[in-house]
Design an enzyme around this catalytic site. Sequence first.
Site, PDB file in Angstrom:
ATOM      1  N   VAL A  46      42.710  24.362  36.937  1.00 52.30           N
ATOM      2  CA  VAL A  46      41.537  24.006  36.116  1.00 52.30           C
ATOM      3  C   VAL A  46      40.336  24.873  36.506  1.00 52.30           C
ATOM      4  CG1 VAL A  46      42.268  21.633  35.674  1.00 52.30           C
ATOM      5  CG2 VAL A  46      40.839  22.123  37.658  1.00 52.30           C
ATOM      6  N   ALA A  98      44.882  24.189  26.647  1.00 54.96           N
ATOM      7  CA  ALA A  98      46.334  24.018  26.652  1.00 54.96           C
ATOM      8  C   ALA A  98      46.713  22.538  26.692  1.00 54.96           C
ATOM      9  CB  ALA A  98      46.949  24.762  27.836  1.00 54.96           C
ATOM     10  N   ASP A 113      40.290  30.511  23.096  1.00 59.55           N
ATOM     11  CA  ASP A 113      41.219  29.813  23.994  1.00 59.55           C
ATOM     12  C   ASP A 113      42.202  28.940  23.206  1.00 59.55           C
ATOM     13  OD1 ASP A 113      39.714  30.922  26.015  1.00 59.55           O
ATOM     14  OD2 ASP A 113      39.557  29.078  27.185  1.00 59.55           O
TER      15      ASP A 113
HETATM   16  O1  PMV Z   1      36.405  30.712  30.876  1.00 63.57           O
HETATM   17  P1  PMV Z   1      37.335  30.625  29.719  1.00 63.57           P
HETATM   18  O2  PMV Z   1      38.716  31.007  30.025  1.00 63.57           O
HETATM   19  O3  PMV Z   1      37.252  29.328  28.991  1.00 63.57           O
HETATM   20  O4  PMV Z   1      36.911  31.753  28.671  1.00 63.57           O
HETATM   21  C1  PMV Z   1      35.667  31.749  28.091  1.00 63.57           C
HETATM   22  C2  PMV Z   1      35.510  32.946  27.229  1.00 63.57           C
HETATM   23  C3  PMV Z   1      34.075  33.158  26.775  1.00 63.57           C
HETATM   24  O5  PMV Z   1      34.098  34.278  25.916  1.00 63.57           O
HETATM   25  C4  PMV Z   1      33.170  33.453  27.959  1.00 63.57           C
HETATM   26  C5  PMV Z   1      33.533  31.944  26.030  1.00 63.57           C
HETATM   27  C6  PMV Z   1      34.175  31.709  24.677  1.00 63.57           C
HETATM   28  O6  PMV Z   1      33.958  30.623  24.144  1.00 63.57           O
HETATM   29  O7  PMV Z   1      34.854  32.598  24.146  1.00 63.57           O
END
Ligand code: PMV
Length: 310
Positions: free
Chosen positions: A99, A108, A149
């Site tokens: 996490v 996920a 994501d």
């Molecule tokens: O930290 P993660 O894996 O949730 O990735 C965030 C990616 C960002 O570009 C920083 C934020 C987004 O919402 O895309």
Amino acid sequence: MTLGCAPGKVILLGEHAVVYGRPAIAVPVQDVQACVTVQDGDSLPGITVCATELDRVYDVGCALPDEPLCATVRQTLDHLGIRLQDVSLTVTIRSSIPVASGLGSGAAVAAATARALGAHLGHPLDDAEVSAVAYETERIHHGTPSGIDNTVVSFGRPVHFRRGDPIETLEVRSPFWLVIADTGLPSLTKLSVADVRVGWEREPARYEGLFDRIAALVGKARRAIEQGSVTLLGTLMSENQDLLRELDVSSPEIERLVQVALRAGAGGAKLSGGGRGGNVIALIDPLAAESVRSALLAAGAKRVIVTKVG
Ligand code: PMV
């Protein structure tokens, strides 16, 4: 009993700029998974959620609106037009995705939950529907998520993502290998995204310029992936790291692991996700996997995953 799963993910290039409408590339990491089972409960109406790793049990009917696991269950039921009081179910969540480390754990878990619940209730959701439900949960986690994501973990394929555009999955011409090394520091995406926004509001022209340069790298990386130019892809990842540093989302711990990976033979390395902590990704020749892995562990990485893309 019905099972639904979704993989972890890393962002290969384009994080942060993707929040401002630029494209980004993300790939699933099948080596870590969120898996959710749904079982008929006792005769009492409602849904119980058991989060095994967190050692928590929730009654969906009593949970706060911003409790993400229960919110996903409610959103899935809303999507299906089914009322909570008309079902009696137990939802059990297990996940091997670390996490708060940029590996897409929250998205996920949400995707696996939506998938398992829909299938158990006789209405299997397609990938786009799963992604839409998981996006709503991402909003609880992140405030203003770009949507990358939930998209990559729901489709389970490498994606070229731009907010508002139809999903584009990528053909990987030559498979490539990544090492994913955990700095051990939490990556609090909400905070780094908020800090980038403060910088953008203060110096819009400079930030827009950085986002455009990141977008140009993403375009080149897309062609490199589709044409099998793995060496070029590594170079582009390192150039992306230079721009992320200018956005002030790197950290000494990230820089250290990036340098260690490059010195051990990686073809490119960068942070992945929100930054400040979380994971570093490095493109490697599979023959160098063991030496890069041990160098990263010796340098203090808390966990190292070696994964194949394509
Ligand atoms: O930290 P993660 O894996 O949730 O990735 C965030 C990616 C960002 O570009 C920083 C934020 C987004 O919402 O895309």
